[in-house]
Design a protein around this motif. Structure first.
Motif, PDB file in Angstrom:
ATOM      1  N   ARG A 151       0.932  -1.094   0.066  1.00  0.00           N
ATOM      2  CA  ARG A 151      -0.241  -0.080   0.023  1.00  0.00           C
ATOM      3  C   ARG A 151       0.709   1.282   0.497  1.00  0.00           C
ATOM      4  NH1 ARG A 151      -5.185   1.374   2.162  1.00  0.00           N
ATOM      5  NH2 ARG A 151      -5.973  -0.356   2.460  1.00  0.00           N
ATOM      6  N   VAL A 152       0.750   1.950  -0.999  1.00  0.00           N
ATOM      7  CA  VAL A 152       1.101   3.407  -0.982  1.00  0.00           C
ATOM      8  C   VAL A 152       0.345   4.726  -0.655  1.00  0.00           C
ATOM      9  CG1 VAL A 152       2.611   5.073  -2.875  1.00  0.00           C
ATOM     10  CG2 VAL A 152       2.972   2.606  -2.643  1.00  0.00           C
ATOM     11  N   PRO A 153       0.503   4.751   0.764  1.00  0.00           N
ATOM     12  CA  PRO A 153      -0.465   6.083   0.687  1.00  0.00           C
ATOM     13  C   PRO A 153      -0.011   7.420   0.181  1.00  0.00           C
ATOM     14  CG  PRO A 153       0.337   5.218   3.061  1.00  0.00           C
ATOM     15  CD  PRO A 153       1.176   4.682   1.866  1.00  0.00           C
ATOM     16  N   GLY A 154      -1.852   8.178  -0.741  1.00  0.00           N
ATOM     17  CA  GLY A 154      -1.896   8.881  -1.277  1.00  0.00           C
ATOM     18  C   GLY A 154      -1.233   8.685  -2.988  1.00  0.00           C
ATOM     19  N   ALA A 155      -0.584   8.336  -3.194  1.00  0.00           N
ATOM     20  CA  ALA A 155       0.009   7.861  -4.514  1.00  0.00           C
ATOM     21  C   ALA A 155      -1.146   8.294  -5.837  1.00  0.00           C
ATOM     22  CB  ALA A 155       0.029   6.278  -4.870  1.00  0.00           C
ATOM     23  N   ILE A 156      -2.101   8.021  -5.226  1.00  0.00           N
ATOM     24  CA  ILE A 156      -3.361   8.275  -6.558  1.00  0.00           C
ATOM     25  C   ILE A 156      -4.285   9.810  -6.117  1.00  0.00           C
ATOM     26  CG2 ILE A 156      -5.453   7.541  -7.971  1.00  0.00           C
ATOM     27  CD1 ILE A 156      -4.788   4.810  -6.828  1.00  0.00           C
ATOM     28  N   ARG A 157      -3.831  10.384  -6.936  1.00  0.00           N
ATOM     29  CA  ARG A 157      -4.416  11.795  -6.994  1.00  0.00           C
ATOM     30  C   ARG A 157      -6.284  12.156  -8.094  1.00  0.00           C
ATOM     31  NH1 ARG A 157      -1.081  17.158  -8.242  1.00  0.00           N
ATOM     32  NH2 ARG A 157      -0.028  16.354  -6.111  1.00  0.00           N
ATOM     33  N   VAL A 158      -7.504  11.470  -6.786  1.00  0.00           N
ATOM     34  CA  VAL A 158      -8.377  11.709  -7.721  1.00  0.00           C
ATOM     35  C   VAL A 158      -8.647  13.047  -8.231  1.00  0.00           C
ATOM     36  CG1 VAL A 158     -10.485  11.101  -7.598  1.00  0.00           C
ATOM     37  CG2 VAL A 158      -9.384   9.189  -6.442  1.00  0.00           C
ATOM     38  N   ALA A 159      -8.099  14.117  -7.031  1.00  0.00           N
ATOM     39  CA  ALA A 159      -8.403  15.462  -7.630  1.00  0.00           C
ATOM     40  C   ALA A 159      -7.392  16.379  -6.434  1.00  0.00           C
ATOM     41  CB  ALA A 159     -10.075  15.651  -7.431  1.00  0.00           C
ATOM     42  N   PRO A 160      -7.571  17.513  -7.025  1.00  0.00           N
ATOM     43  CA  PRO A 160      -6.737  18.304  -5.776  1.00  0.00           C
ATOM     44  C   PRO A 160      -6.582  18.081  -4.527  1.00  0.00           C
ATOM     45  CG  PRO A 160      -6.803  20.071  -7.556  1.00  0.00           C
ATOM     46  CD  PRO A 160      -7.740  18.191  -7.661  1.00  0.00           C
TER      47      PRO A 160
END
Length: 174
Positions: A151-160
């Motif tokens: 698990r990589v925390p915060g690796a996917i930016r769905v929106a700002p």
């Protein structure tokens, strides 16, 4: 009525367009398949072309679940590793079931069909996939036999300001 699954169906213009529509419908319903709503089939087309190139080169394979009308209602793409130390497992990408078919057990059927297909690939001992955190997808995949292995925390930016974990799941076939 159950879906009919086919590995490596002929990639006709109708199937290509059906997959584009499926991908857009899943994305626009909030599905985590690489895009954020609103998205059109035309915006997705370049990504599908990449998959199609992988299919043509033999680096990928396609599993499609067809509904009673013969339309693609579910898909999963397998991607084979080219690194000589990792050829014993495959990636599973773009796993999706049309929103109108969700809640009918078709997702589990798709995962079962993907597992069966992977068991038929020479030398493959495991299937890996990634999923977007925040939607509970890891629980669905765990119920299908996958185990969280990273698990990589915060690796996917769905929106700002809206970052999600990138979760890696593994299904051992041995």
């Amino acid at each position: 009525m159950a879906l009919t699954f086919q590995l490596d169906p002929p990639l006709t213009p109708d199937l290509r367009d059906g997959i584009l529509d499926l991908w857009a419908d899943v994305s626009n319903a909030g599905g985590a398949v690489g895009f954020v709503a609103p998205v059109s089939p035309e915006a997705i087309r370049p990504e599908l072309v990449k998959h199609m190139v992988g299919l043509a080169e033999g680096r990928q394979r396609l599993l499609v679940g067809f509904d009673a009308a013969g339309a693609p209602a579910a898909t999963a793409f397998f991607s084979f590793n080219t690194h000589r130390l990792m050829t014993h497992w495959v990636w599973l990408y773009t796993v999706m079931v049309h929103p109108s078919h969700q809640g009918k057990g078709y997702g589990r059927d798709l995962m079962r069909a993907a597992e069966d297909a992977a068991r038929g690939f020479d030398g493959i001992e495991a299937v890996r996939l990634t999923c977007r955190g925040g939607l509970g997808l890891e629980h669905f995949y765990a119920a299908c036999g996958y185990k969280e292995v990273g698990r990589v925390p915060g690796a996917i930016r769905v929106a700002p300001g809206d970052h999600r974990d990138d979760i890696t799941m593994l299904l051992s076939l041995t």
